[in-house]
Scaffold this motif. Structure first.
Motif, short mmCIF file in Angstrom:
data_model
loop_
_atom_site.label_atom_id
_atom_site.label_comp_id
_atom_site.label_asym_id
_atom_site.label_seq_id
_atom_site.Cartn_x
_atom_site.Cartn_y
_atom_site.Cartn_z
N VAL A 34 18.07 38.42 33.02
CA VAL A 34 18.57 39.79 32.97
C VAL A 34 18.63 40.27 31.52
O VAL A 34 18.26 41.40 31.20
N ALA A 35 19.07 39.38 30.62
CA ALA A 35 19.11 39.75 29.19
C ALA A 35 17.70 40.05 28.67
O ALA A 35 17.52 41.00 27.91
N ILE A 36 16.72 39.28 29.10
CA ILE A 36 15.33 39.54 28.69
C ILE A 36 14.88 40.89 29.24
O ILE A 36 14.27 41.69 28.51
N LEU A 37 15.18 41.17 30.50
CA LEU A 37 14.84 42.46 31.09
C LEU A 37 15.38 43.60 30.24
O LEU A 37 14.67 44.57 29.95
N MET A 38 16.63 43.49 29.83
CA MET A 38 17.30 44.57 29.12
C MET A 38 16.94 44.63 27.63
O MET A 38 17.19 45.64 26.98
N ASN A 39 16.35 43.57 27.09
CA ASN A 39 16.08 43.50 25.66
C ASN A 39 14.61 43.41 25.29
O ASN A 39 14.27 43.53 24.12
N GLY A 40 13.75 43.14 26.24
CA GLY A 40 12.33 42.99 25.92
C GLY A 40 12.06 41.81 25.01
O GLY A 40 12.64 40.74 25.17
N GLY A 41 11.20 42.01 24.02
CA GLY A 41 10.75 40.94 23.13
C GLY A 41 11.86 40.12 22.49
O GLY A 41 11.80 38.89 22.53
N PRO A 42 12.88 40.74 21.88
CA PRO A 42 13.95 39.92 21.28
C PRO A 42 14.63 39.02 22.30
O PRO A 42 15.05 37.91 21.97
N GLY A 43 14.70 39.45 23.54
CA GLY A 43 15.28 38.60 24.57
C GLY A 43 14.47 37.34 24.80
O GLY A 43 15.02 36.30 25.17
N THR A 44 13.15 37.44 24.57
CA THR A 44 12.31 36.26 24.76
C THR A 44 12.43 35.28 23.61
O THR A 44 11.97 34.14 23.71
N VAL A 45 13.05 35.69 22.51
CA VAL A 45 13.32 34.79 21.38
C VAL A 45 14.71 34.18 21.51
O VAL A 45 14.88 32.96 21.42
N TYR A 46 15.72 35.01 21.74
CA TYR A 46 17.09 34.53 21.80
C TYR A 46 17.46 33.97 23.17
O TYR A 46 18.35 33.13 23.28
N GLY A 47 16.77 34.37 24.22
CA GLY A 47 16.98 33.80 25.54
C GLY A 47 16.70 32.31 25.58
O GLY A 47 17.54 31.53 26.06
N PRO A 48 15.55 31.86 25.07
CA PRO A 48 15.30 30.42 25.05
C PRO A 48 16.33 29.65 24.21
O PRO A 48 16.67 28.51 24.53
N ARG A 49 16.82 30.26 23.15
CA ARG A 49 17.86 29.61 22.36
C ARG A 49 19.11 29.40 23.21
O ARG A 49 19.74 28.35 23.18
N ALA A 50 19.48 30.43 23.96
CA ALA A 50 20.66 30.33 24.82
C ALA A 50 20.44 29.27 25.91
O ALA A 50 21.34 28.47 26.20
N TYR A 51 19.25 29.24 26.48
CA TYR A 51 18.97 28.27 27.54
C TYR A 51 19.00 26.84 26.98
O TYR A 51 19.55 25.94 27.62
N ALA A 52 18.46 26.66 25.80
CA ALA A 52 18.51 25.33 25.17
C ALA A 52 19.95 24.90 24.93
O ALA A 52 20.31 23.73 25.16
N ALA A 53 20.79 25.82 24.50
CA ALA A 53 22.20 25.49 24.26
C ALA A 53 22.91 25.15 25.56
O ALA A 53 23.66 24.16 25.63
N VAL A 54 22.69 25.92 26.62
CA VAL A 54 23.31 25.62 27.92
C VAL A 54 22.86 24.25 28.42
O VAL A 54 23.67 23.43 28.84
N ARG A 55 21.57 23.99 28.35
CA ARG A 55 21.06 22.69 28.82
C ARG A 55 21.65 21.55 28.01
O ARG A 55 21.99 20.51 28.56
#
Length: 128
Positions: free
Chosen positions: A87-108
């Protein structure tokens, strides 16, 4: 150290120093934090997912690490985090594809750490 832990470690000392310099600001922020994230119509788990999505939007590595860690402590799974990140990627476009993976790595990372300790597993079960 991996992504989430390295960010938290990097910020630990400078944050402590600033907290000592302006303790009343940090006390006020803690009150706001605790009030905003308290159980209410939304549970803490949902609120942490919202905070994680906003952290991605704001491109804040420290916020991502803090809310990924807190989300896992409140029972968020990597699959739930991935959907919120989507959802964050949907709402943010390109920057979401950079910071989204960072968030996913941290959660994992924090999810894997939590699943290694018996106490964490017991705590995790309380929020399922």
């Amino acid at each position: 150290m991996t992504y989430g832990s390295s960010v938290r470690e990097e910020l630990r000392d400078p944050t402590r120093e600033l907290r000592r310099a302006i303790p009343t600001v940090y006390e006020g922020y803690k009150q706001l934090h605790d009030a905003a994230l308290a159980d209410g119509a939304l549970d803490v788990k949902s609120k942490e997912l919202i905070a994680l999505a906003i952290a991605i939007t704001r491109e804040c590595d420290g916020c991502i690490a803090a809310h990924a860690h807190a989300a896992v402590r409140h029972g968020v799974t990597p699959a739930e985090a991935a959907e919120a990140i989507g959802v964050a990627i949907l709402m943010n476009g390109g920057p979401g594809t950079v910071y989204g993976p960072r968030a996913y790595a941290a959660v994992r990372e924090f999810h894997a750490d939590a699943s290694l300790t018996p106490a964490a597993a017991a705590h995790h079960g309380q929020h399922a």
